[in-house]
Design an enzyme around this catalytic site. Structure first.
Site, PDB file in Angstrom:
ATOM      1  N   SER A 170       0.816  -1.207   0.000  1.00  0.00           N
ATOM      2  CA  SER A 170       0.000   0.000   0.000  1.00  0.00           C
ATOM      3  C   SER A 170       0.851   1.258   0.000  1.00  0.00           C
ATOM      4  O   SER A 170       0.353   2.347  -0.296  1.00  0.00           O
ATOM      5  CB  SER A 170      -0.918   0.010   1.234  1.00  0.00           C
ATOM      6  N   TYR A 187      -4.430   1.375   3.241  1.00  0.00           N
ATOM      7  CA  TYR A 187      -5.449   0.410   2.845  1.00  0.00           C
ATOM      8  C   TYR A 187      -6.311  -0.025   4.034  1.00  0.00           C
ATOM      9  O   TYR A 187      -7.435  -0.468   3.866  1.00  0.00           O
ATOM     10  CB  TYR A 187      -4.792  -0.846   2.253  1.00  0.00           C
ATOM     11  N   GLY A 188      -5.760   0.076   5.225  1.00  0.00           N
ATOM     12  CA  GLY A 188      -6.408  -0.474   6.408  1.00  0.00           C
ATOM     13  C   GLY A 188      -7.858  -0.081   6.625  1.00  0.00           C
ATOM     14  O   GLY A 188      -8.692  -0.930   6.937  1.00  0.00           O
ATOM     15  N   ASN A 217      -0.097  -6.765   4.708  1.00  0.00           N
ATOM     16  CA  ASN A 217      -0.992  -7.655   5.434  1.00  0.00           C
ATOM     17  C   ASN A 217      -2.451  -7.438   5.065  1.00  0.00           C
ATOM     18  O   ASN A 217      -3.227  -8.390   4.927  1.00  0.00           O
ATOM     19  CB  ASN A 217      -0.801  -7.455   6.941  1.00  0.00           C
ATOM     20  N   THR A 218      -2.853  -6.178   4.892  1.00  0.00           N
ATOM     21  CA  THR A 218      -4.241  -5.890   4.548  1.00  0.00           C
ATOM     22  C   THR A 218      -4.586  -6.476   3.185  1.00  0.00           C
ATOM     23  O   THR A 218      -5.646  -7.083   2.994  1.00  0.00           O
ATOM     24  CB  THR A 218      -4.488  -4.372   4.543  1.00  0.00           C
ATOM     25  N   GLU A 252       4.309   6.843   6.515  1.00  0.00           N
ATOM     26  CA  GLU A 252       4.219   7.364   5.159  1.00  0.00           C
ATOM     27  C   GLU A 252       4.622   8.837   5.070  1.00  0.00           C
ATOM     28  O   GLU A 252       5.053   9.313   4.031  1.00  0.00           O
ATOM     29  CB  GLU A 252       2.807   7.169   4.605  1.00  0.00           C
ATOM     30  N   CYS A 306       1.800  -5.702  10.113  1.00  0.00           N
ATOM     31  CA  CYS A 306       1.774  -4.722   9.023  1.00  0.00           C
ATOM     32  C   CYS A 306       3.222  -4.476   8.659  1.00  0.00           C
ATOM     33  O   CYS A 306       4.057  -4.256   9.547  1.00  0.00           O
ATOM     34  CB  CYS A 306       1.105  -3.421   9.470  1.00  0.00           C
ATOM     35  N   THR A 307       3.542  -4.527   7.381  1.00  0.00           N
ATOM     36  CA  THR A 307       4.949  -4.420   6.989  1.00  0.00           C
ATOM     37  C   THR A 307       5.505  -3.011   7.191  1.00  0.00           C
ATOM     38  O   THR A 307       6.720  -2.815   7.115  1.00  0.00           O
ATOM     39  CB  THR A 307       5.155  -4.858   5.526  1.00  0.00           C
TER      40      THR A 307
END
Length: 278
Positions: free
Chosen positions: A11, A42-43, A74-75, A152, A184-185
């Site tokens: 994402s 994205y979560g 992961n999402t 981000e 989550c990466t």
């Protein structure tokens, strides 16, 4: 003959934590990475929308003739992995099962914590994967929606990040877990802060790093691993958002000065899909 690359999608910049481990473990391989920073995070998004976005990125990477796809998110793994594995004729690897297996191996008290995006936690995929293999394990899940925007925006070392991490993990600390999956990466970029809050007795599991271990095995299994040669490896990066911001974070995290980063518009992604469907 040109090397076939491994494709990674995320994402945003979080999948760079997977990329870093992949470059370390698989130095002979070429990689194409795309981060959907324009539509990150994205979560909070609905599952069907996450699936749509994941297909956008997948189609783009397939145009590059990749030999394997890593869903370094992961999402996206929770939303789209089963469908992608069913449809694509190349190996597709997600990050949830490797992270779950590592947590089961690590825990001594059978008390495992999971932190992730809202989408990942709501999917319940980690809890299902863990309890399916070890039913007597207690799994405690906590969504941390503020983590990804911090990363981000390149604020993962700031005082604000320290405050957010501390506040977000207070409830999980009370559960006395001995193992915590960073589901989550993006989250390994906050690892020092997370470890400090949870304490030294809690082992942190990096789901992305565990995924690369599995990729290495699969490359050998399918006889797809590249051998050392004089032919240069390709490491190309694509982002749907700001090239400068992406390059700043990627250069720092990957410890690389020369990064080839290209901006890919959402319209271009949609164009690739539309062209293939007509």
């Amino acid at each position: 003959m040109k090397k076939q690359a491994i494709g990674l999608l995320d994402s945003g910049v979080g999948g760079l934590t997977v990329m870093k481990e992949a470059m370390k473990q698989l130095p002979n391989e070429s990689f194409y990475y795309i981060g959907d920073t324009a539509r990150c995070p994205y979560g909070p998004r609905p599952k069907e929308q996450v699936k749509e976005f994941t297909w956008d990125l997948t189609k783009f990477l397939l145009e590059k003739n990749i030999k394997m796809l890593i869903i370094a998110c992961n999402t996206a793994t929770a939303a789209a992995l089963p469908e992608l594995k069913k449809v694509l004729d190349i190996p597709v690897i997600g990050v949830i099962l490797p992270g779950s297996r590592a947590a089961i191996k690590t825990t001594q008290m059978n008390r495992i914590g999971i932190i992730g995006t809202e989408g990942t936690i709501l999917s319940g995929e980690y809890k299902k994967a863990i309890t399916k293999k070890q039913a007597n394990t207690s799994v405690f899940s906590q969504a941390c929606p503020k983590f990804v925007p911090l990363i981000e925006s390149n604020q993962f070392s700031s005082a604000i990040a320290k405050k957010v991490v501390t506040e977000s993990l207070q409830g999980l600390r009370k559960q006395k877990v001995d193992t915590l999956v960073m589901g989550c990466t993006h989250y390994p970029l906050l690892r020092p802060l997370i470890q400090n809050v949870m304490g030294d007795t809690v082992t942190l599991i990096d789901s992305g790093a565990e995924t690369v271990n599995e990729v290495s095995v699969l490359l050998d299994y399918y006889d797809m691993a590249e051998e050392k040669s004089e032919q240069p490896n390709e490491r190309k990066f694509y982002t749907t958002g700001s090239v400068n911001m992406f390059k700043e974070i990627a250069s720092d995290w990957l410890e690389l000065n020369e990064l080839e980063v290209e901006q890919v518009s959402i319209a271009r992604l949609k164009g690739i899909i539309d062209n293939e469907r007509t």
